[in-house]
Design a protein around this motif. Structure first.
Motif, PDB file in Angstrom:
ATOM      1  N   ALA A   1     -38.733 -20.440 -26.842  1.00  0.00           N
ATOM      2  CA  ALA A   1     -38.446 -20.395 -25.725  1.00  0.00           C
ATOM      3  C   ALA A   1     -39.009 -21.789 -25.046  1.00  0.00           C
ATOM      4  N   THR A   2     -38.205 -22.414 -23.869  1.00  0.00           N
ATOM      5  CA  THR A   2     -38.485 -23.708 -23.219  1.00  0.00           C
ATOM      6  C   THR A   2     -39.247 -23.297 -21.755  1.00  0.00           C
ATOM      7  N   GLY A   3     -39.203 -22.103 -21.342  1.00  0.00           N
ATOM      8  CA  GLY A   3     -39.973 -21.851 -20.102  1.00  0.00           C
ATOM      9  C   GLY A   3     -40.098 -20.325 -19.958  1.00  0.00           C
ATOM     10  N   LYS A   4     -40.493 -20.062 -18.721  1.00  0.00           N
ATOM     11  CA  LYS A   4     -40.613 -18.699 -18.311  1.00  0.00           C
ATOM     12  C   LYS A   4     -39.833 -18.368 -16.817  1.00  0.00           C
ATOM     13  N   GLU A   5     -38.918 -19.052 -16.509  1.00  0.00           N
ATOM     14  CA  GLU A   5     -38.180 -18.677 -15.180  1.00  0.00           C
ATOM     15  C   GLU A   5     -36.745 -18.994 -15.656  1.00  0.00           C
TER      16      GLU A   5
ATOM     17  N   GLU B 275     -30.944 -12.377 -13.643  1.00  0.00           N
ATOM     18  CA  GLU B 275     -31.953 -12.134 -12.496  1.00  0.00           C
ATOM     19  C   GLU B 275     -33.076 -11.039 -13.004  1.00  0.00           C
ATOM     20  N   ASN B 276     -33.992 -10.863 -12.361  1.00  0.00           N
ATOM     21  CA  ASN B 276     -35.054  -9.666 -12.347  1.00  0.00           C
ATOM     22  C   ASN B 276     -35.695 -10.047 -13.835  1.00  0.00           C
ATOM     23  N   LEU B 277     -36.141 -11.164 -14.145  1.00  0.00           N
ATOM     24  CA  LEU B 277     -37.049 -11.307 -15.199  1.00  0.00           C
ATOM     25  C   LEU B 277     -38.674 -10.514 -14.847  1.00  0.00           C
ATOM     26  N   LYS B 278     -38.808  -9.665 -15.821  1.00  0.00           N
ATOM     27  CA  LYS B 278     -40.192  -8.980 -15.552  1.00  0.00           C
ATOM     28  C   LYS B 278     -40.938  -8.721 -17.032  1.00  0.00           C
ATOM     29  N   PRO B 279     -42.128  -8.622 -17.136  1.00  0.00           N
ATOM     30  CA  PRO B 279     -42.943  -8.365 -18.226  1.00  0.00           C
ATOM     31  C   PRO B 279     -42.354  -6.978 -18.985  1.00  0.00           C
ATOM     32  N   HIS B 280     -42.445  -7.005 -20.259  1.00  0.00           N
ATOM     33  CA  HIS B 280     -42.287  -5.955 -21.131  1.00  0.00           C
ATOM     34  C   HIS B 280     -43.462  -5.891 -22.180  1.00  0.00           C
TER      35      HIS B 280
ATOM     36  N   ALA C 254     -40.606 -10.352 -22.701  1.00  0.00           N
ATOM     37  CA  ALA C 254     -39.826 -10.266 -21.287  1.00  0.00           C
ATOM     38  C   ALA C 254     -38.552  -9.693 -21.288  1.00  0.00           C
ATOM     39  N   ILE C 255     -38.408  -9.134 -20.200  1.00  0.00           N
ATOM     40  CA  ILE C 255     -37.056  -8.410 -20.017  1.00  0.00           C
ATOM     41  C   ILE C 255     -36.426  -8.955 -18.812  1.00  0.00           C
ATOM     42  N   PHE C 256     -34.932  -9.041 -18.921  1.00  0.00           N
ATOM     43  CA  PHE C 256     -34.265  -9.490 -17.757  1.00  0.00           C
ATOM     44  C   PHE C 256     -32.870  -8.909 -17.949  1.00  0.00           C
ATOM     45  N   SER C 257     -32.053  -9.153 -16.625  1.00  0.00           N
ATOM     46  CA  SER C 257     -30.664  -8.607 -16.425  1.00  0.00           C
ATOM     47  C   SER C 257     -29.856  -9.835 -16.696  1.00  0.00           C
TER      48      SER C 257
ATOM     49  N   CYS D 245     -36.529 -10.573 -24.510  1.00  0.00           N
ATOM     50  CA  CYS D 245     -37.106 -11.842 -25.462  1.00  0.00           C
ATOM     51  C   CYS D 245     -38.418 -11.353 -25.939  1.00  0.00           C
ATOM     52  N   ARG D 246     -38.543 -11.406 -27.351  1.00  0.00           N
ATOM     53  CA  ARG D 246     -39.802 -10.974 -27.837  1.00  0.00           C
ATOM     54  C   ARG D 246     -40.711 -12.137 -27.522  1.00  0.00           C
ATOM     55  N   GLY D 247     -41.927 -11.808 -27.429  1.00  0.00           N
ATOM     56  CA  GLY D 247     -43.097 -12.926 -27.657  1.00  0.00           C
ATOM     57  C   GLY D 247     -43.219 -13.789 -26.298  1.00  0.00           C
TER      58      GLY D 247
END
Length: 285
Positions: free
Chosen positions: A27-31, A118-123, A127-130, A151-153
């Motif tokens: 991963a290269t970011g969180k947005e 869109e809609n990135l949220k913790p899992h 992290a989970i997104f749409s 996306c695990r981890g």
């Protein structure tokens, strides 16, 4: 979030995108990027016929309700391999899928198709997104899909949302079928999704699976083929949660509730391993 749309002249070619997906690690970011991709497309009748065959769908004047995902796959792959997208494509897990059929899916196009995230949220596992996909004709929106992907981890601030549980309803057997060892390769030739976990036992073992697994959207497409008589031509939504992967080859049983405006269904192996759980309902429900 305001989406910055990039209009493409043609549907992206897949080979170069697969190479980018294979080379991407970490991963290269969180947005999520505010990038969206759009293009015009028409349906290839031979591809549509092949999809019907591989998913067991009957001939009809209307498109199978999950087929727009096939049209959108090149755009989705291009967006998820863009340098601005922060997560590596390989290893993403398709957890849930929702489709809305707003109007009858008639004709072969031309259509406009678009994708954005869109809609990135913790899992609890990352992290989970749409991935949002929209299919339009000259009159406006025809179909909308929401693929919820893990996306695990990846650690995000906040607490994961508790999943909404469906009430228990009586289910009866609607169909049974055999998923052959080559169904992943056959579906990949139709849908373009050549993820190694679906192609062979050898390639699947590289990613921790004992054998190849069926595509989640093949499972859903095959289920909807058997539920076709229970669904209206339009004005409905189908939600699915993918559970345990279907190892190939495998035998499965589809169970569903009685014919009604709303209902539920499950797909499970003969030894009661649940592969998906879903429901249908009117859009104004």
């Amino acid at each position: 979030m305001t989406i910055q749309w990039l209009d493409l002249d043609t549907v992206p070619a897949l080979p170069g995108l697969f190479l980018q997906a294979l080379l991407r690690r970490g991963a290269t970011g969180k947005e999520l990027p505010n990038l969206g991709l759009r293009t015009h497309t028409s349906i290839n009748p031979q591809n549509l016929a092949a999809y019907r065959k591989v998913c067991g769908a009957a001939d009809s004047s209307l498109l199978p309700p999950a087929y727009p995902h096939v049209l959108a796959f090149p755009l989705q792959l291009k967006l998820l391999t863009d340098k601005r997208f922060p997560f590596p494509l390989l290893g993403l897990v398709h957890l849930e899928n929702s489709i809305q059929v707003l109007r009858p899916l008639a004709g072969l196009g031309p259509f406009s198709i678009s994708v954005h995230v869109e809609n990135l949220k913790p899992h609890d596992k990352g992290a989970i997104f749409s991935i949002i996909t929209c299919l339009e004709d000259q009159l406006g929106l025809l179909w909308r899909g929401d693929s919820r992907v893990l996306c695990r981890g990846v650690k995000l601030d906040g607490s994961p949302e508790a999943p909404l549980e469906l009430p228990d309803v009586p289910l009866t057997t609607r169909g049974q079928w055999h998923a052959p060892s080559d169904i992943g390769r056959r579906y990949a030739r139709v849908a373009g999704d050549y993820n190694p976990i679906h192609l062979s036992a050898l390639s699947a073992k590289l990613f921790g699976f004992p054998r190849a697994i069926a595509h989640g959207l093949w499972n859903k497409g095959r289920v909807l083929a058997d539920l076709a008589e229970q669904l209206p031509d339009s004005g409905y939504q189908i939600d699915v949660r993918f559970k345990k992967p279907l190892l190939l080859p495998g035998d499965v049983t589809l169970e569903s509730s009685a014919d009604a405006a709303t209902g539920q269904f499950t797909l499970a192996s003969s030894h009661d391993m649940l592969h998906l759980h879903g429901n249908w309902q009117p859009l104004n429900h």
